[in-house]
Scaffold this active site. Structure first.
Site, mmCIF file in Angstrom:
data_model
loop_
_atom_site.group_PDB
_atom_site.id
_atom_site.type_symbol
_atom_site.label_atom_id
_atom_site.label_comp_id
_atom_site.label_asym_id
_atom_site.label_seq_id
_atom_site.Cartn_x
_atom_site.Cartn_y
_atom_site.Cartn_z
ATOM 1 N N ASP A 115 0.860 -1.175 0.000
ATOM 2 C CA ASP A 115 0.000 0.000 0.000
ATOM 3 C C ASP A 115 0.912 1.245 0.000
ATOM 4 O OD1 ASP A 115 -3.050 0.754 0.842
ATOM 5 O OD2 ASP A 115 -1.692 1.952 2.040
ATOM 6 N N ARG A 177 -10.449 -13.202 6.804
ATOM 7 C CA ARG A 177 -9.226 -13.806 6.275
ATOM 8 C C ARG A 177 -9.495 -15.111 5.535
ATOM 9 N NH1 ARG A 177 -4.729 -11.090 8.385
ATOM 10 N NH2 ARG A 177 -4.873 -10.401 10.529
HETATM 11 P P1 IMP Z 1 2.096 -0.505 3.731
HETATM 12 O O1 IMP Z 1 3.244 -0.435 4.676
HETATM 13 O O2 IMP Z 1 1.265 0.738 3.761
HETATM 14 O O3 IMP Z 1 2.527 -0.857 2.315
HETATM 15 O O4 IMP Z 1 1.131 -1.579 4.323
HETATM 16 C C1 IMP Z 1 1.017 -2.850 3.891
HETATM 17 C C2 IMP Z 1 0.174 -3.653 4.865
HETATM 18 O O5 IMP Z 1 -1.055 -2.987 5.154
HETATM 19 C C3 IMP Z 1 -0.227 -4.962 4.257
HETATM 20 O O6 IMP Z 1 0.701 -5.952 4.558
HETATM 21 C C4 IMP Z 1 -1.572 -5.227 4.887
HETATM 22 O O7 IMP Z 1 -1.396 -5.909 6.105
HETATM 23 C C5 IMP Z 1 -2.147 -3.869 5.158
HETATM 24 N N1 IMP Z 1 -3.093 -3.454 4.091
HETATM 25 C C6 IMP Z 1 -2.924 -2.484 3.166
HETATM 26 N N2 IMP Z 1 -3.974 -2.383 2.346
HETATM 27 C C7 IMP Z 1 -4.842 -3.332 2.758
HETATM 28 C C8 IMP Z 1 -6.141 -3.751 2.273
HETATM 29 O O8 IMP Z 1 -6.720 -3.236 1.294
HETATM 30 N N3 IMP Z 1 -6.723 -4.770 2.964
HETATM 31 C C9 IMP Z 1 -6.135 -5.381 4.026
HETATM 32 N N4 IMP Z 1 -4.922 -5.041 4.494
HETATM 33 C C10 IMP Z 1 -4.286 -4.007 3.867
#
Ligand code: IMP
Ligand code: MG
Length: 194
Positions: A115, A177
């Site tokens: 994300d 999940r």
């Molecule tokens: P980042 O550090 O912002 O890239 O976060 C990544 C983490 O956020 C992923 O490993 C997920 O655990 C969580 N995450 C981000 N987007 C989603 C989503 O749409 N659904 C569920 N979990 C998400």
């Protein structure tokens, strides 16, 4: 497909629509597995699939079966999110990788979704500092439009638009999940709690 399918599954009232069916997920898994097999052709060298708990556990289970070369598996747990849908931006290691053979390890991190990119950016640097021989990242899903830090995964199952998705390991507040597909959560489900 084995087990629950989209039509049989009962907890779908909170899901707006199915984004990726279980059949498509299986074909994504096969494609990623074939690329990994291709990139790590020497079976005498260690390859560690490092599953990031908990969201990646379903992808990991399918992927490790689809990869033909020998692999070792291990787990880390990191947290960059609270219970909601917006990243806190702080990465905390909740379960660390305890290995004495870091310098012999080619690691492929298995992630559910990228994300902001903060989690993977932090984790790849962390593992490099621990002395891993090489590190690549395989993510099931990628939301490039949400990036806050520069990060590109080596293997991307599928790029998706900006929506909060659940199922196939991914949760919202620990729910959904076990859904066998990736679905878009109805915004009102998380609007109530955030
Ligand atoms: P980042 O550090 O912002 O890239 O976060 C990544 C983490 O956020 C992923 O490993 C997920 O655990 C969580 N995450 C981000 N987007 C989603 C989503 O749409 N659904 C569920 N979990 C998400
Ligand atoms: Mg995750």
């Amino acid at each position: 497909m084995q087990g629950k399918n989209e039509k049989e599954y009962k907890i779908t009232d909170d899901i707006d629509r199915i984004m990726i069916s279980s059949d498509e997920l299986q074909s994504i898994v096969k494609t990623v597995a074939a690329k990994i097999d291709n990139d790590y052709p020497d079976p005498s060298k260690k390859l560690l699939l490092l599953c990031i708990l908990k969201g990646s556990v379903v992808f990991m289970g399918d992927l490790m079966k689809a990869i033909r070369r020998p692999v070792e598996i291990d787990f880390m747990k990191v947290s960059s999110y609270g219970a909601g849908t917006v990243s806190s931006g702080t990465v905390t290691i909740l379960l660390d990788l305890q290995r004495r053979d870091m310098q012999d390890l080619d690691i492929v991190i298995i992630e559910d979704i990228i994300d902001s990119g903060k989690t993977m950016s932090y984790l790849t640097k962390y593992l490099k500092n621990k002395g891993a021989k090489s590190i690549r990242v395989a993510t099931l899903l990628d939301k490039p439009c949400r990036r806050e830090v520069d990060f590109t995964a080596d293997y991307v199952g599928k790029e998706i638009e900006d929506a909060f998705v659940v199922g196939y390991g991914l949760d919202y507040a620990e729910k959904y999940r076990a859904l066998p597909f990736i679905g878009i959560l109805k915004p009102e489900v998380y609007a109530q709690q955030s």
